[in-house]
Design a protein around this motif. Structure first.
Motif, PDB file in Angstrom:
ATOM      1  N   GLU A 109       0.761  -1.160   0.109  1.00 43.91           N
ATOM      2  CA  GLU A 109       0.041   0.061   0.491  1.00 43.91           C
ATOM      3  C   GLU A 109       0.398   0.953  -0.090  1.00 43.91           C
ATOM      4  OE1 GLU A 109      -3.084   1.764   2.942  1.00 43.91           O
ATOM      5  OE2 GLU A 109      -3.357   0.066   2.470  1.00 43.91           O
ATOM      6  N   LEU A 110       2.175   1.335   0.887  1.00 43.55           N
ATOM      7  CA  LEU A 110       3.376   2.037   0.795  1.00 43.55           C
ATOM      8  C   LEU A 110       3.735   2.303  -0.055  1.00 43.55           C
ATOM      9  CD1 LEU A 110       4.016   1.845   4.468  1.00 43.55           C
ATOM     10  CD2 LEU A 110       2.222   3.214   3.850  1.00 43.55           C
ATOM     11  N   GLY A 111       3.599   1.655  -1.337  1.00 42.49           N
ATOM     12  CA  GLY A 111       4.750   1.299  -2.605  1.00 42.49           C
ATOM     13  C   GLY A 111       6.115   1.170  -2.273  1.00 42.49           C
ATOM     14  N   LEU A 112       6.141   1.008  -0.935  1.00 42.27           N
ATOM     15  CA  LEU A 112       7.185  -0.146  -0.823  1.00 42.27           C
ATOM     16  C   LEU A 112       8.553  -1.336  -1.747  1.00 42.27           C
ATOM     17  CD1 LEU A 112       7.374   0.081   2.552  1.00 42.27           C
ATOM     18  CD2 LEU A 112       9.146   2.544   0.350  1.00 42.27           C
ATOM     19  N   ALA A 113       9.343  -1.420  -2.604  1.00 48.29           N
ATOM     20  CA  ALA A 113       9.293  -2.169  -3.031  1.00 48.29           C
ATOM     21  C   ALA A 113      10.063  -3.880  -2.827  1.00 48.29           C
ATOM     22  CB  ALA A 113      11.326  -1.219  -3.992  1.00 48.29           C
ATOM     23  N   VAL A 114       9.051  -4.835  -3.605  1.00 50.07           N
ATOM     24  CA  VAL A 114       9.391  -6.025  -3.770  1.00 50.07           C
ATOM     25  C   VAL A 114       9.717  -6.929  -4.590  1.00 50.07           C
ATOM     26  CG1 VAL A 114       6.638  -5.536  -2.983  1.00 50.07           C
ATOM     27  CG2 VAL A 114       7.464  -6.025  -4.756  1.00 50.07           C
ATOM     28  N   GLU A 115      10.067  -7.875  -4.308  1.00 49.47           N
ATOM     29  CA  GLU A 115      10.662  -8.712  -5.543  1.00 49.47           C
ATOM     30  C   GLU A 115      10.049 -10.606  -4.845  1.00 49.47           C
ATOM     31  OE1 GLU A 115      14.559  -8.848  -4.221  1.00 49.47           O
ATOM     32  OE2 GLU A 115      14.562 -10.822  -2.791  1.00 49.47           O
ATOM     33  N   GLY A 116       9.854 -11.217  -6.470  1.00 49.90           N
ATOM     34  CA  GLY A 116       9.880 -12.474  -5.843  1.00 49.90           C
ATOM     35  C   GLY A 116       8.433 -12.486  -6.263  1.00 49.90           C
ATOM     36  N   ARG A 117       7.594 -11.488  -7.092  1.00 44.72           N
ATOM     37  CA  ARG A 117       6.103 -11.293  -6.915  1.00 44.72           C
ATOM     38  C   ARG A 117       6.029 -12.191  -8.672  1.00 44.72           C
ATOM     39  NH1 ARG A 117       4.347  -5.757  -7.978  1.00 44.72           N
ATOM     40  NH2 ARG A 117       4.147  -6.309  -5.158  1.00 44.72           N
ATOM     41  N   ASN A 118       4.940 -13.492  -8.332  1.00 46.63           N
ATOM     42  CA  ASN A 118       4.217 -14.022  -8.947  1.00 46.63           C
ATOM     43  C   ASN A 118       3.148 -13.402 -10.031  1.00 46.63           C
ATOM     44  OD1 ASN A 118       2.993 -15.728 -11.435  1.00 46.63           O
ATOM     45  ND2 ASN A 118       3.635 -17.310  -8.973  1.00 46.63           N
ATOM     46  N   GLN A 119       3.898 -12.641 -11.724  1.00 42.61           N
ATOM     47  CA  GLN A 119       3.511 -12.227 -12.590  1.00 42.61           C
ATOM     48  C   GLN A 119       2.129 -13.029 -13.062  1.00 42.61           C
ATOM     49  OE1 GLN A 119       3.913  -8.961 -12.352  1.00 42.61           O
ATOM     50  NE2 GLN A 119       5.355  -9.289 -11.132  1.00 42.61           N
ATOM     51  N   SER A 120       1.275 -13.933 -12.978  1.00 38.37           N
ATOM     52  CA  SER A 120       0.823 -14.595 -13.064  1.00 38.37           C
ATOM     53  C   SER A 120      -1.045 -15.006 -13.106  1.00 38.37           C
ATOM     54  CB  SER A 120       1.651 -16.541 -12.962  1.00 38.37           C
ATOM     55  OG  SER A 120       1.359 -17.081 -12.380  1.00 38.37           O
TER      56      SER A 120
END
Length: 120
Positions: A109-120
């Motif tokens: 919600e705060l827009g902080l960076a993430v990794e490993g997000r499954n795009q499917s």
């Protein structure tokens, strides 16, 4: 060792919550442990870059893997399971333990960076 800016967790006495922004600014000097299920760790919310993945149910078996000389911050989806993990770690001798308030829901919600997000 310097502590983080925190406030008491309302559900778990003795557990200290930190805000996602505090974790973001301190992420290089703490051990981040995500306690969600594997499908959540790589799911739509992703995870904090560099987070170690230890499912909550297996935490008792991995307690010895956590550093005693470093701050540990537990993370989950909304802050409940990570608060449980924080309480368990404190009960078992770890002193520099924090829970990330709001979990990955608030982090995203705060827009902080993430990794490993499954795009499917």
């Amino acid at each position: 060792m310097q502590s983080l800016k925190s406030q008491p967790n309302p559900q778990f006495p003795g557990v200290q919550d930190i805000d996602p922004q505090e974790l973001w600014t301190q992420r290089e000097r703490v051990r981040i442990v995500d306690v969600r299920r594997p499908d959540e760790f790589t799911g739509e919310l992703g995870h904090v870059a560099g987070a170690h993945h230890i499912v909550l149910d297996t935490l008792p078996n991995h307690l010895v893997d956590l550093p005693t000389d470093q701050i540990v911050v537990f993370v989950c989806r909304s802050g409940g399971r990570s608060a449980q993990a924080s309480a368990f770690a404190k009960e078992n001798g770890l002193s520099q333990v924090y829970n990330m308030r709001g979990g990955m829901l608030l982090w995203n919600e705060l827009g902080l960076a993430v990794e490993g997000r499954n795009q499917s």
